[in-house]
Design a protein around this motif. Structure first.
Motif, PDB file in Angstrom:
ATOM      1  N   ALA A  72     -62.624  14.482  51.879  1.00 50.80           N
ATOM      2  CA  ALA A  72     -62.491  14.795  53.307  1.00 50.80           C
ATOM      3  C   ALA A  72     -62.812  13.570  54.149  1.00 50.80           C
ATOM      4  O   ALA A  72     -62.195  13.333  55.191  1.00 50.80           O
ATOM      5  CB  ALA A  72     -63.404  15.956  53.664  1.00 50.80           C
ATOM      6  N   MET A  91     -63.374  23.876  58.464  1.00 51.30           N
ATOM      7  CA  MET A  91     -63.632  24.879  57.425  1.00 51.30           C
ATOM      8  C   MET A  91     -63.554  24.230  56.051  1.00 51.30           C
ATOM      9  O   MET A  91     -62.894  23.223  55.855  1.00 51.30           O
ATOM     10  CB  MET A  91     -62.568  25.977  57.461  1.00 51.30           C
ATOM     11  N   GLY A  92     -64.229  24.836  55.111  1.00 44.75           N
ATOM     12  CA  GLY A  92     -64.082  24.380  53.732  1.00 44.75           C
ATOM     13  C   GLY A  92     -63.601  25.557  52.921  1.00 44.75           C
ATOM     14  O   GLY A  92     -63.959  26.701  53.206  1.00 44.75           O
ATOM     15  N   MET A  93     -62.807  25.271  51.906  1.00 45.01           N
ATOM     16  CA  MET A  93     -62.299  26.397  51.123  1.00 45.01           C
ATOM     17  C   MET A  93     -62.433  26.098  49.638  1.00 45.01           C
ATOM     18  O   MET A  93     -62.199  24.976  49.197  1.00 45.01           O
ATOM     19  CB  MET A  93     -60.838  26.649  51.477  1.00 45.01           C
ATOM     20  N   ARG A 113     -58.569  23.002  60.211  1.00 44.12           N
ATOM     21  CA  ARG A 113     -58.947  23.061  58.796  1.00 44.12           C
ATOM     22  C   ARG A 113     -60.110  22.120  58.509  1.00 44.12           C
ATOM     23  O   ARG A 113     -60.850  22.325  57.555  1.00 44.12           O
ATOM     24  CB  ARG A 113     -57.754  22.708  57.922  1.00 44.12           C
ATOM     25  N   LYS A 114     -60.233  21.085  59.326  1.00 44.46           N
ATOM     26  CA  LYS A 114     -61.365  20.185  59.107  1.00 44.46           C
ATOM     27  C   LYS A 114     -62.690  20.868  59.428  1.00 44.46           C
ATOM     28  O   LYS A 114     -63.741  20.382  59.055  1.00 44.46           O
ATOM     29  CB  LYS A 114     -61.190  18.928  59.966  1.00 44.46           C
ATOM     30  N   ASN A 151     -57.981  29.897  57.678  1.00 45.71           N
ATOM     31  CA  ASN A 151     -57.681  28.463  57.884  1.00 45.71           C
ATOM     32  C   ASN A 151     -56.181  28.205  57.927  1.00 45.71           C
ATOM     33  O   ASN A 151     -55.728  27.098  57.704  1.00 45.71           O
ATOM     34  CB  ASN A 151     -58.383  27.588  56.842  1.00 45.71           C
ATOM     35  N   ARG A 175     -67.129  19.466  47.267  1.00 47.68           N
ATOM     36  CA  ARG A 175     -66.067  18.864  48.060  1.00 47.68           C
ATOM     37  C   ARG A 175     -65.953  19.577  49.399  1.00 47.68           C
ATOM     38  O   ARG A 175     -65.740  18.963  50.437  1.00 47.68           O
ATOM     39  CB  ARG A 175     -64.758  18.981  47.278  1.00 47.68           C
ATOM     40  N   LEU A 218     -54.814  20.549  51.790  1.00 46.00           N
ATOM     41  CA  LEU A 218     -54.549  20.974  53.160  1.00 46.00           C
ATOM     42  C   LEU A 218     -55.760  21.711  53.708  1.00 46.00           C
ATOM     43  O   LEU A 218     -56.154  21.531  54.861  1.00 46.00           O
ATOM     44  CB  LEU A 218     -53.317  21.880  53.196  1.00 46.00           C
ATOM     45  N   GLY A 219     -56.373  22.541  52.851  1.00 46.65           N
ATOM     46  CA  GLY A 219     -57.541  23.290  53.262  1.00 46.65           C
ATOM     47  C   GLY A 219     -58.695  22.376  53.644  1.00 46.65           C
ATOM     48  O   GLY A 219     -59.555  22.731  54.438  1.00 46.65           O
ATOM     49  N   ALA A 220     -58.725  21.175  53.067  1.00 43.56           N
ATOM     50  CA  ALA A 220     -59.777  20.237  53.400  1.00 43.56           C
ATOM     51  C   ALA A 220     -59.452  19.478  54.674  1.00 43.56           C
ATOM     52  O   ALA A 220     -60.200  18.603  55.083  1.00 43.56           O
ATOM     53  CB  ALA A 220     -59.970  19.239  52.254  1.00 43.56           C
ATOM     54  N   GLY A 221     -58.311  19.820  55.276  1.00 39.42           N
ATOM     55  CA  GLY A 221     -57.995  19.192  56.550  1.00 39.42           C
ATOM     56  C   GLY A 221     -57.112  17.973  56.446  1.00 39.42           C
ATOM     57  O   GLY A 221     -57.013  17.195  57.388  1.00 39.42           O
ATOM     58  N   ALA A 222     -56.494  17.780  55.285  1.00 40.69           N
ATOM     59  CA  ALA A 222     -55.596  16.636  55.144  1.00 40.69           C
ATOM     60  C   ALA A 222     -54.253  16.978  55.782  1.00 40.69           C
ATOM     61  O   ALA A 222     -53.839  18.140  55.779  1.00 40.69           O
ATOM     62  CB  ALA A 222     -55.403  16.290  53.683  1.00 40.69           C
ATOM     63  N   ALA A 264     -55.673  23.038  48.325  1.00 40.92           N
ATOM     64  CA  ALA A 264     -57.022  22.490  48.393  1.00 40.92           C
ATOM     65  C   ALA A 264     -57.052  21.312  49.346  1.00 40.92           C
ATOM     66  O   ALA A 264     -57.980  21.177  50.147  1.00 40.92           O
ATOM     67  CB  ALA A 264     -57.484  22.058  47.009  1.00 40.92           C
TER      68      ALA A 264
END
Lengths: 867, 299
Positions: free
Chosen positions: B156, B135-137, B132-133, B99, B208, A753-757, A751
């Motif tokens: 985020a 996209m949202g998952m 990944r920034k 992603n 989120r 990593l998927g949020a771009g962290a 979650a």
């Protein structure tokens, strides 16, 4: 029976086999027994420790045995003595020319009588007895002195050598048989007791008026006597006997000096005392004025100082040299008792650097003190009072151990008191009777206050926390647990400060970043470190690392800062590699850390150390640590760098990063990385600048880390312990922390990593908080290990029970004290029981640590339960 | 744009009625099961949409086992696209490839490419974090972070270094409103997110995800761990998101796909079998195989 349809053609038995049930019951029983057994075992250990330590706090017991009428009426000079077992006493009755009467303590039966003339005690005016070896000095009415042996000498007899009929004696019985006295002591051994009065040679006669007081010290080559006559003159006489090696003849030589009364005294001195080492002489007038003279040279006594032993209105009633011979008890007619000893330093030291201080004061209880007597084996002091009471006080702890019942007593106050050599019998006598008590002092030199509070020990200038349990025969034992508790805490804190960051960061790295191929090898290797016996770690730390680090203190300190900085810098440089090369080398990242970054950091610290030593410590850190020269700047810089680093991180995060963020839109990876490398370098510069600025400020305030965090470098010290202990703690904390971090559900990681962290943001913001309970227990288990660790601190900490935070000084922990001293402590002695008490304290400490850890962990767990 | 696999196959029939009964209904599926390639039937309406994400001949292997076979499909912009298919058909793998979460799995190998608004996802120069920034998952199981509701929503922004309280507050409220959760949690924003119910947690995860202003929202079976009432709420939410977000959703639940999606893709054993407007897939699919699956005759 109808047949059921089956799929497999076999009938399943519906009834459970009784053996299966039996197995269930058995397993349940075994598990219950095991569980309860564990709890019982832990409780039993605690109870056992408590049971051994508990007698320390039992109050002393005393039981009156008998009052025996005596016939003489003159009170001085009477003398009271007892044999080794305390079963036989003798009194010197000065009436009718003088007699020595020997009697049984238990029932007052007369056991014999000797005339003063026979004993060489005719016309004696002052007697001083030393209980060890029956040494005695006597002063006579004509001003003469005589030294010799006086008292009851006992020697053990085997049962077969006893006269007929005496073998049936019970312990505590005393019988006279002809000239000899036989007894059976409380331990069941038979002994014969003989009255000895041997004064070899002729008395010397240095003075011409009656001797009113006399004192004796036994020195290596013979006795030293100080006698005071009625005119206030003091004669100091040293008798030394030497054996002529050729003729085997014993040559006795006498030397001495006479001290004339000085103008210091308004009245003539009434008492004379010398210290056990024979280096100090004290003259005390009845008014309380006392003077101290150095008698290192017997021929040439020197006045050192005058002091008042009875401030106020009282008159000095009794003076006693305490066991050990350094401290003196002065009792006055108001009933106050003061313990004096010489301390070094102080506000106004005498020419020899010493000054007498009244370290302890026992307030009056039952009126004027009429007699004092020091125990011959401990710092117990028997005090007889005008009210008729007798009490025992302990001069180390300042406690009153026993008070006798004032009602059933001698007629009138006691003029002599005596503690028998084994501290089992207390005698008190006056002209008309002799009273005896059986007593058990318990452990008077230990009390809660002396264990955990400051105590003013003999010859110390202040009350201190001290742990010192072995020394010469009559030294003052110092049972203060605080230095040991402090040492345990110091070892724990420094070790944890050193080990925890490494272990936790390693766990984060291995669980989140390390390639599984590497992890599969590295984790078991680190775990194997945990199986190293701690004695090996202690040996390596204390005997291998310590001498090396002593030679390279500055390099080690530099390395503590330089290596992490190099690693971070290396991470930035790695990001500057071309992306293709970076992804191809991805699997070798860890190898690059170990083979390039780490050696580079070590090389950097080696190169930078001499330069830093020059800048911060005037070129030599050892001299600087010793406190010789240099300002406090360097120490503050070192101590404040971590704090400055944290502040720099915060400043960078608050100021530079947002500023960069606003500007960096559309930058390439290369540019962003360069910017972050620049940010890092700026952060380092800011940290160093902050540390220097704060250090200068603190230095300007004349504050110095020396004497606090730093100080003289001792080879075995807290830093060495921290390094050695980290070998034991890091694997433990690492393994548990790594498991905790690895078991954070993968969906949280996904979650984040998927949020771009980034993986690092994920680790810090999500994984670590989610694994907090596991990380906390990892740290607490490490803490438990550090608190209880024995061999490493034993071998690497120097075992000096000091109380300072100096990183470069040694200490002693509870566990190390128990390990080193318990085998040497006499079973049942105060030392032995205090060691058990320290084990109990250690047990309590680890119990509290673990309980708190468990409570906190449960709280974390409840929070993390829903993950 | 290719809309069929590269293997030579007869051209697909578009918008055709189900085949006659003489051919076995599952012959393509049997062919797939036998390891042979079959063409994907992609309806024309799909191709007419503006794609936000283009999946181009994408193959993926876990070690030596191939999990995705030449998937080619455009994901329309601002529409809800559902991926359906029996267990193990590669729906989730496909979603996680978008992603690049599959990067984390050992021994994964891919060929082909995906493009997000024209940018190649699998380009070596593509920064995966930046990707990944965009996209949202949202995952199968609600997975709020062990922190407060507020911090979950603005996560985020936090990782981007945003610390302006005003911005954070505003994004938090708008995202929670967008996820239809605001009214339920506005009084306890700073309490632990773990105290929410399962449905609330899942909507929080959606909040989120949308707080990050993604170009594509990836939903991996978002309702499979929820009870029917919570499922209903999440489905309503997905309905509301349609038109504003491009949503790619994996689901096991045919009703859910038919209720909430604009387009539906049917996958089987790592291959795309049929892809078209949801109404067509559920009412008049081109393939009998698809009809058999959506009517529950197998799978």
């Amino acid at each position: 029976m109808h047949s059921r349809a089956t799929f497999t053609g076999r009938e399943r038995r519906r009834k459970t086999d009784p053996w299966v049930h039996a197995g269930d019951v058995l397993a349940r029983g075994l598990i219950t027994i095991g569980g309860i057994g564990t709890i019982v075992a832990v409780l039993a250990v605690g109870f056992f420790l408590f049971a051994v330590a508990a007698p320390l706090f039992q109050t002393a017991r005393i039981r009156p045995t008998r009052v025996t009428p005596l016939v003489h009426a003159v009170e001085r000079p009477a003398c009271l003595g007892a044999d080794e077992s305390g079963l036989v006493a003798w009194v010197f009755d000065p009436t009718e020319g003088g007699r020595v009467r020997i009697l049984s303590v238990a029932d007052g039966t007369p056991l014999g009588e000797r005339s003063a003339v026979d004993c060489g005690l005719a016309n004696v005016t002052a007697i001083r007895l030393l209980p060890s070896g029956l040494h005695a000095a006597c002063g006579f009415a004509d001003g003469s002195l005589h030294t010799g042996r006086l008292g009851l000498e006992s020697s053990f007899v085997s049962e077969s050598d006893l006269p007929p009929g005496l073998a049936s004696m019970r312990p505590g019985d005393v019988r006279a048989a002809g000239e000899s006295i036989f007894l059976r002591n409380q331990g069941g051994q038979f002994a014969s007791v003989e009255f000895v009065a041997e004064f070899p040679g002729e008395p010397s006669r240095p003075l011409s008026t009656p001797i009113i007081d006399i004192d004796l010290a036994l020195l290596g080559d013979g006795p030293l006597v100080a006698a005071l006559d009625a005119e206030g003159r003091v004669r100091l006489e040293s008798v030394s006997s030497r054996r002529n090696l050729l003729t085997d003849e014993i040559v006795i030589s006498t030397s001495g000096a006479t001290i004339e009364p000085t103008s210091d005294f308004a009245t003539r001195p009434r008492f004379v005392r010398i210290s056990e080492l024979g280096d100090q002489l004290f003259l005390i007038a009845a008014t309380g004025t006392a003077s101290r003279h150095s008698i290192r040279s017997v021929e040439d006594p020197e006045w050192m100082e005058s002091f008042d032993v009875a401030p106020g209105t009282g008159e000095v009633a009794a003076v006693e040299r305490m066991y050990g011979g350094n401290a003196f008890a002065f009792a006055d007619s108001t009933g106050t008792i003061r313990i004096f000893f010489a301390t070094r330093g102080g506000t106004a030291p005498a020419a020899d650097g010493l000054a007498m201080v009244a370290a302890k004061t026992f307030p009056a209880v039952g009126g004027a003190v009429t007699a004092l007597s020091a125990s011959p084996r401990s710092r117990l002091l028997a005090v007889a009072e005008a009210s008729g009471g007798v009490r025992l006080v302990q001069t180390t702890t300042g406690n009153t151990v026993i008070e006798t019942d004032r009602r059933q007593l001698l007629a009138g106050p006691a003029r002599q008191v005596l503690i028998a050599p084994r501290e089992n019998t207390l005698l008190a006598g006056n002209g008309s009777s002799l009273a005896a008590w059986e007593f058990n002092p318990g452990y008077p030199d230990v009390s809660l206050r002396s264990l955990f509070g400051r105590v003013w020990y003999e010859n110390y200038s202040d009350p201190v926390h001290a742990w010192e349990t072995t020394g010469h025969e009559s030294f003052e034992p110092k049972f203060g647990l605080v230095p040991l508790i402090f040492g345990t805490i110091k070892a724990t804190i420094y070790s944890m400060l050193f080990a925890t960051p490494i272990a936790l960061l390693a766990a984060i790295y291995s669980s989140q970043f390390l390639h599984p191929r590497w992890k599969a090898r590295i984790k078991p290797t680190i775990e194997m470190m945990a199986s190293l016996p701690s004695v090996v770690l202690g040996f390596v730390a204390g005997l291998v690392f310590a001498p090396i680090i002593e030679q390279a203190v500055m390099q080690v300190i530099t390395g503590i800062y330089a290596v992490p900085l190099t690693l971070v810098a290396a991470a930035h440089l790695w990001q500057l590699l071309p992306p293709g090369l970076r992804s191809r080398l991805g699997g070798w990242r860890f190898a690059a850390i170990g083979l390039i970054a780490l050696p580079a950091g070590l090389a950097l610290s080696r190169l930078a150390a001499p330069w830093l030593e020059q800048v911060l410590f005037q070129g030599d850190i050892a001299t600087w640590l010793d406190g010789r020269g240099g300002s406090g700047l360097g120490g503050w810089v070192l101590a404040l760098l971590p704090l400055a680093g944290l502040s720099a991180v915060m400043i960078v995060n608050r100021v530079i990063t947002p500023w960069l963020r606003r500007r960096s839109g559309g930058w390439s990876h290369q540019q962003t990385t360069l910017a972050s490398l620049a940010t890092f370098l700026v952060g380092v510069a800011v940290a160093v600048a902050l540390a220097f600025a704060a250090a200068m400020f603190l230095d300007a305030l004349r504050l110095d880390t020396r004497g606090g965090l730093f100080g003289t470098y001792i080879q075995r010290n807290a830093l060495i312990v921290a390094i050695g202990m980290s070998f034991a703690i890091i694997p433990l904390v690492f393994t548990i922390a790594d498991d905790a971090l690895s078991s954070v559900p993968d969906h949280l990681r996904s979650a984040s990593l998927g949020a771009g962290a980034t993986p690092w943001q994920t680790a810090v913001r999500v994984i670590v908080p989610a694994a907090a309970s596991g990380l906390f227990s990892a740290v607490m288990i490490g803490l438990g290990r550090a608190v209880g660790e024995t061999m490493i601190v034993l071998m690497a900490a120097g075992n000096t029970p000091l109380m300072n935070w100096n990183l470069f000084n040694g200490f002693q922990t509870l566990s190390a004290a128990i390990a080193t001293e318990l085998p040497e402590a006499a079973r049942g002695s105060a030392h032995y029981r205090v060691l058990f008490l320290s084990a109990l304290v250690l047990f309590a400490m680890t119990f509290v640590v673990n309980t708190v850890a468990e409570i906190v962990r449960q709280r974390f767990r409840r929070r993390a339960h829903d993950l | 744009m290719a809309h069929s696999t590269t293997t030579p196959q007869p051209p697909s029939m578009h918008a055709a009625a189900p085949r006659s009964d003489d051919s076995p209904p599952q012959d393509r599926l049997l062919a797939v099961a036998a390891g042979r390639d079959v063409p994907s039937e992609v309806h024309e309406q799909v191709l007419a949409e503006t794609p936000v994400l283009e999946i181009d001949r994408f193959n993926l292997w876990y070690g030596s086992k191939q999990a995705l076979h030449g998937i080619t499909m455009p994901i329309p912009n601002n529409q809800v696209t559902a991926l359906i298919g029996p267990s193990g058909c590669g729906k989730s793998t496909l979603l996680r490839s978008v992603n690049r979460l599959n990067d984390l799995v050992q021994n994964v190998r891919i060929t082909g490419d995906m493009r997000l608004n024209g940018d190649s996802i699998y380009d070596p120069r593509m920064d995966v974090i930046e990707l990944r920034k965009r996209m949202g998952m949202v995952f199968q199981k609600p997975n709020p972070f062990p922190m407060s509701i507020y911090e979950n929503v603005v996560y985020a922004l936090r990782i981007d270094g945003e610390s302006n309280r005003g911005v954070l507050d505003e994004v938090c409220e708008l995202s929670l409103r967008g996820a239809a959760l605001w009214d339920e949690v506005k009084d306890r924003l700073h309490e632990s997110a773990l105290g929410l119910s399962g449905g609330q947690q899942q909507r929080l995860c959606i909040a989120r995800a949308i707080a990050a202003e993604p170009e594509v929202l990836l939903l991996d079976e978002p309702c499979s761990a929820l009870d029917p009432i919570a499922t209903g709420k999440v489905e309503d939410l997905i309905q509301e998101l349609r038109g504003r977000y491009s949503v790619l959703m994996v689901t096991h639940n045919m009703q859910q796909a038919s209720r909430t999606s604009d387009y539906t893709a049917f996958m089987y054993l790592g291959r795309l079998i049929e892809y078209g407007p949801t109404t067509d897939i559920f009412t008049k699919p081109m393939l009998r195989e698809t009809e058999a699956y959506v009517t529950g005759r197998f799978g």
